[in-house]
Write an enzyme that holds these catalytic residues in place. Sequence first.
Site, PDB file in Angstrom:
ATOM      1  N   ASP A  77     -28.935  61.554  29.168  1.00 23.68           N
ATOM      2  CA  ASP A  77     -27.747  61.370  29.995  1.00 23.68           C
ATOM      3  C   ASP A  77     -26.652  62.265  29.415  1.00 23.68           C
ATOM      4  O   ASP A  77     -26.210  62.060  28.273  1.00 23.68           O
ATOM      5  CB  ASP A  77     -27.319  59.895  29.972  1.00 23.68           C
ATOM      6  CG  ASP A  77     -26.108  59.657  30.873  1.00 23.68           C
ATOM      7  OD1 ASP A  77     -25.507  60.640  31.357  1.00 23.68           O
ATOM      8  OD2 ASP A  77     -25.766  58.477  31.080  1.00 23.68           O
TER       9      ASP A  77
ATOM     10  N   ASN B  81     -27.103  73.397  34.990  1.00 19.76           N
ATOM     11  CA  ASN B  81     -27.113  73.046  36.420  1.00 19.76           C
ATOM     12  C   ASN B  81     -26.724  71.590  36.692  1.00 19.76           C
ATOM     13  O   ASN B  81     -26.158  71.296  37.744  1.00 19.76           O
ATOM     14  CB  ASN B  81     -28.520  73.323  36.983  1.00 19.76           C
ATOM     15  CG  ASN B  81     -28.733  72.691  38.338  1.00 19.76           C
ATOM     16  OD1 ASN B  81     -28.306  73.217  39.362  1.00 19.76           O
ATOM     17  ND2 ASN B  81     -29.374  71.518  38.369  1.00 19.76           N
TER      18      ASN B  81
ATOM     19  N   TYR C 290     -13.630  68.122  42.129  1.00 17.49           N
ATOM     20  CA  TYR C 290     -14.936  68.792  42.016  1.00 17.49           C
ATOM     21  C   TYR C 290     -14.740  70.305  41.884  1.00 17.49           C
ATOM     22  O   TYR C 290     -15.350  70.953  41.028  1.00 17.49           O
ATOM     23  CB  TYR C 290     -15.803  68.455  43.232  1.00 17.49           C
ATOM     24  CG  TYR C 290     -17.100  69.229  43.283  1.00 17.49           C
ATOM     25  CD1 TYR C 290     -18.071  69.068  42.295  1.00 17.49           C
ATOM     26  CD2 TYR C 290     -17.358  70.149  44.308  1.00 17.49           C
ATOM     27  CE1 TYR C 290     -19.264  69.785  42.334  1.00 17.49           C
ATOM     28  CE2 TYR C 290     -18.540  70.861  44.349  1.00 17.49           C
ATOM     29  CZ  TYR C 290     -19.485  70.686  43.367  1.00 17.49           C
ATOM     30  OH  TYR C 290     -20.663  71.404  43.398  1.00 17.49           O
TER      31      TYR C 290
ATOM     32  N   LYS D 240     -15.855  73.113  38.856  1.00 15.26           N
ATOM     33  CA  LYS D 240     -16.655  74.316  39.085  1.00 15.26           C
ATOM     34  C   LYS D 240     -15.884  75.583  38.693  1.00 15.26           C
ATOM     35  O   LYS D 240     -16.458  76.556  38.215  1.00 15.26           O
ATOM     36  CB  LYS D 240     -17.109  74.353  40.542  1.00 15.26           C
ATOM     37  CG  LYS D 240     -18.084  73.231  40.880  1.00 15.26           C
ATOM     38  CD  LYS D 240     -19.443  73.489  40.271  1.00 15.26           C
ATOM     39  CE  LYS D 240     -20.053  72.338  39.559  1.00 15.26           C
ATOM     40  NZ  LYS D 240     -21.375  72.633  38.985  1.00 15.26           N
TER      41      LYS D 240
ATOM     42  N   THR E  47     -29.535  69.549  49.490  1.00 13.72           N
ATOM     43  CA  THR E  47     -30.202  68.891  48.355  1.00 13.72           C
ATOM     44  C   THR E  47     -30.003  67.385  48.508  1.00 13.72           C
ATOM     45  O   THR E  47     -29.189  66.940  49.322  1.00 13.72           O
ATOM     46  CB  THR E  47     -29.584  69.308  46.993  1.00 13.72           C
ATOM     47  OG1 THR E  47     -28.235  68.828  46.946  1.00 13.72           O
ATOM     48  CG2 THR E  47     -29.605  70.803  46.764  1.00 13.72           C
TER      49      THR E  47
HETATM   50  N1  LIG Z   1     -25.772  71.273  46.801  1.00 11.26           N
HETATM   51  C1  LIG Z   1     -24.739  72.086  46.959  1.00 11.26           C
HETATM   52  O1  LIG Z   1     -24.246  72.312  48.083  1.00 11.26           O
HETATM   53  C2  LIG Z   1     -24.125  72.787  45.753  1.00 11.26           C
HETATM   54  C3  LIG Z   1     -23.265  73.877  46.002  1.00 11.26           C
HETATM   55  C4  LIG Z   1     -22.694  74.539  44.919  1.00 11.26           C
HETATM   56  C5  LIG Z   1     -22.975  74.130  43.632  1.00 11.26           C
HETATM   57  N2  LIG Z   1     -23.820  73.073  43.415  1.00 11.26           N
HETATM   58  C6  LIG Z   1     -24.069  72.683  42.014  1.00 11.26           C
HETATM   59  O2  LIG Z   1     -25.451  72.767  41.743  1.00 11.26           O
HETATM   60  C7  LIG Z   1     -25.828  71.793  40.787  1.00 11.26           C
HETATM   61  C8  LIG Z   1     -26.998  70.969  41.320  1.00 11.26           C
HETATM   62  O3  LIG Z   1     -26.598  70.324  42.519  1.00 11.26           O
HETATM   63  P1  LIG Z   1     -27.651  69.647  43.512  1.00 11.26           P
HETATM   64  O4  LIG Z   1     -27.001  69.618  44.851  1.00 11.26           O
HETATM   65  O5  LIG Z   1     -28.983  70.292  43.346  1.00 11.26           O
HETATM   66  O6  LIG Z   1     -27.651  68.144  42.953  1.00 11.26           O
HETATM   67  P2  LIG Z   1     -28.752  66.978  42.907  1.00 11.26           P
HETATM   68  O7  LIG Z   1     -29.850  67.225  43.908  1.00 11.26           O
HETATM   69  O8  LIG Z   1     -28.001  65.715  42.998  1.00 11.26           O
HETATM   70  O9  LIG Z   1     -29.336  67.116  41.433  1.00 11.26           O
HETATM   71  C9  LIG Z   1     -28.488  66.912  40.327  1.00 11.26           C
HETATM   72  C10 LIG Z   1     -29.291  66.953  39.052  1.00 11.26           C
HETATM   73  O10 LIG Z   1     -28.378  66.817  37.950  1.00 11.26           O
HETATM   74  C11 LIG Z   1     -28.774  65.723  37.141  1.00 11.26           C
HETATM   75  N3  LIG Z   1     -27.575  65.092  36.590  1.00 11.26           N
HETATM   76  C12 LIG Z   1     -26.394  64.857  37.223  1.00 11.26           C
HETATM   77  N4  LIG Z   1     -25.531  64.284  36.386  1.00 11.26           N
HETATM   78  C13 LIG Z   1     -26.175  64.130  35.203  1.00 11.26           C
HETATM   79  C14 LIG Z   1     -25.816  63.574  33.947  1.00 11.26           C
HETATM   80  N5  LIG Z   1     -24.622  63.038  33.716  1.00 11.26           N
HETATM   81  N6  LIG Z   1     -26.725  63.576  32.947  1.00 11.26           N
HETATM   82  C15 LIG Z   1     -27.947  64.098  33.161  1.00 11.26           C
HETATM   83  N7  LIG Z   1     -28.359  64.634  34.326  1.00 11.26           N
HETATM   84  C16 LIG Z   1     -27.474  64.645  35.327  1.00 11.26           C
HETATM   85  C17 LIG Z   1     -29.597  64.818  38.044  1.00 11.26           C
HETATM   86  O11 LIG Z   1     -30.484  64.082  37.228  1.00 11.26           O
HETATM   87  P3  LIG Z   1     -31.200  62.692  37.666  1.00 11.26           P
HETATM   88  O12 LIG Z   1     -31.282  62.700  39.182  1.00 11.26           O
HETATM   89  O13 LIG Z   1     -32.542  62.752  37.009  1.00 11.26           O
HETATM   90  O14 LIG Z   1     -30.351  61.594  37.173  1.00 11.26           O
HETATM   91  C18 LIG Z   1     -30.302  65.821  38.944  1.00 11.26           C
HETATM   92  O15 LIG Z   1     -31.446  66.326  38.307  1.00 11.26           O
HETATM   93  C19 LIG Z   1     -24.568  70.956  40.503  1.00 11.26           C
HETATM   94  O16 LIG Z   1     -23.940  71.451  39.332  1.00 11.26           O
HETATM   95  C20 LIG Z   1     -23.699  71.229  41.726  1.00 11.26           C
HETATM   96  O17 LIG Z   1     -22.326  71.105  41.423  1.00 11.26           O
HETATM   97  C21 LIG Z   1     -24.402  72.400  44.444  1.00 11.26           C
END
Ligand SMILES: NC(=O)c1ccc[n+]([C@@H]2O[C@H](COP(=O)([O-])OP(=O)(O)OC[C@H]3O[C@@H](n4cnc5c(N)ncnc54)[C@H](OP(=O)(O)O)[C@@H]3O)[C@@H](O)[C@H]2O)c1
Length: 246
Positions: free
Chosen positions: A68, A91, A156, A160, A191
């Site tokens: 975590d 990430n 947020y 970033k 996602t």
């Molecule tokens: N989706 C978008 O539109 C988007 C756009 C720009 C940037 N991003 C960035 O891309 C990254 C991934 O986003 P996503 O949309 O793929 O998210 P996601 O599907 O929710 O996946 C997030 C991942 O981060 C892990 N995580 C989150 N908080 C954590 C913590 N405190 N400790 C350990 N693990 C943690 C989760 O682990 P568990 O599920 O195993 O707990 C999961 O594996 C993020 O940094 C987000 O800000 C996303």
Amino acid sequence: MTTTSVKDLEDQAALVTGATSGIGRAVAFQLAAQGATVLVHGRDAGRGIQVVEEIELSGGKARFVAADLTTADGVSQLVAEAGEVQILVNNAGFSWFGASADLSPETLDTLFASNVQAAYLLTSALAPKMAAAGLGSIVNLSSMAGIIGLAGGSAYGATKAALSSFTRAWAAEYSPSGVRVNAVAPGPVFTDGADATNIEALGTTTLLGRAAQPEEIADVIGFLVSPRASYITGAIIPVDGGRTAI
Ligand SMILES: NC(=O)c1ccc[n+]([C@@H]2O[C@H](COP(=O)([O-])OP(=O)(O)OC[C@H]3O[C@@H](n4cnc5c(N)ncnc54)[C@H](OP(=O)(O)O)[C@@H]3O)[C@@H](O)[C@H]2O)c1
């Protein structure tokens, strides 16, 4: 969507945080396809082990590490379990959208702990080892939300923007020792961690008129950590369908 499988990361270990879901999961598949041994990090062991099994089934190498990252202890535990890595993809993180007045101080703290503090502590622990070895590549997940003003995205977006700032400063600190540090700034990506209706709506505001699939972000990260990007450091690459160009 298929992953690019130029085998240019063999003999390298890659830690991908938040690889149990979404973009991180796609990055884990991508780097494994390029030959890296991938440390699949997350909190959910069930999903983590599934990612490892899928990588192994397609002939790649991976293992799961749980931690975590909201606490400094969690980050230390991950550093200890990771051992030596040549690639780090910061990430893990989550988004919160809503009226600024509705964000509780506790959620604000958790947002900055997961998105900013974790990447800072992890990089501070791992980058000096890469620098001592004279080789390494780090990619931070920034976002278009850190570049443009999105109503409901003040906190947020600030997390970033911090990742983009880290990227430039860490490039200045570590690249003279052979460690490249870059960021990708995705636009909306479908996602599990993102509300599909919001993502779809944001997608229509891009020049390409749609949101992205995680593999479209992972492919760019696979390029950035590879020797094909040997002269790129300190860069924030928009992968946002042209949204921040207008
Ligand atoms: N989706 C978008 O539109 C988007 C756009 C720009 C940037 N991003 C960035 O891309 C990254 C991934 O986003 P996503 O949309 O793929 O998210 P996601 O599907 O929710 O996946 C997030 C991942 O981060 C892990 N995580 C989150 N908080 C954590 C913590 N405190 N400790 C350990 N693990 C943690 C989760 O682990 P568990 O599920 O195993 O707990 C999961 O594996 C993020 O940094 C987000 O800000 C996303």
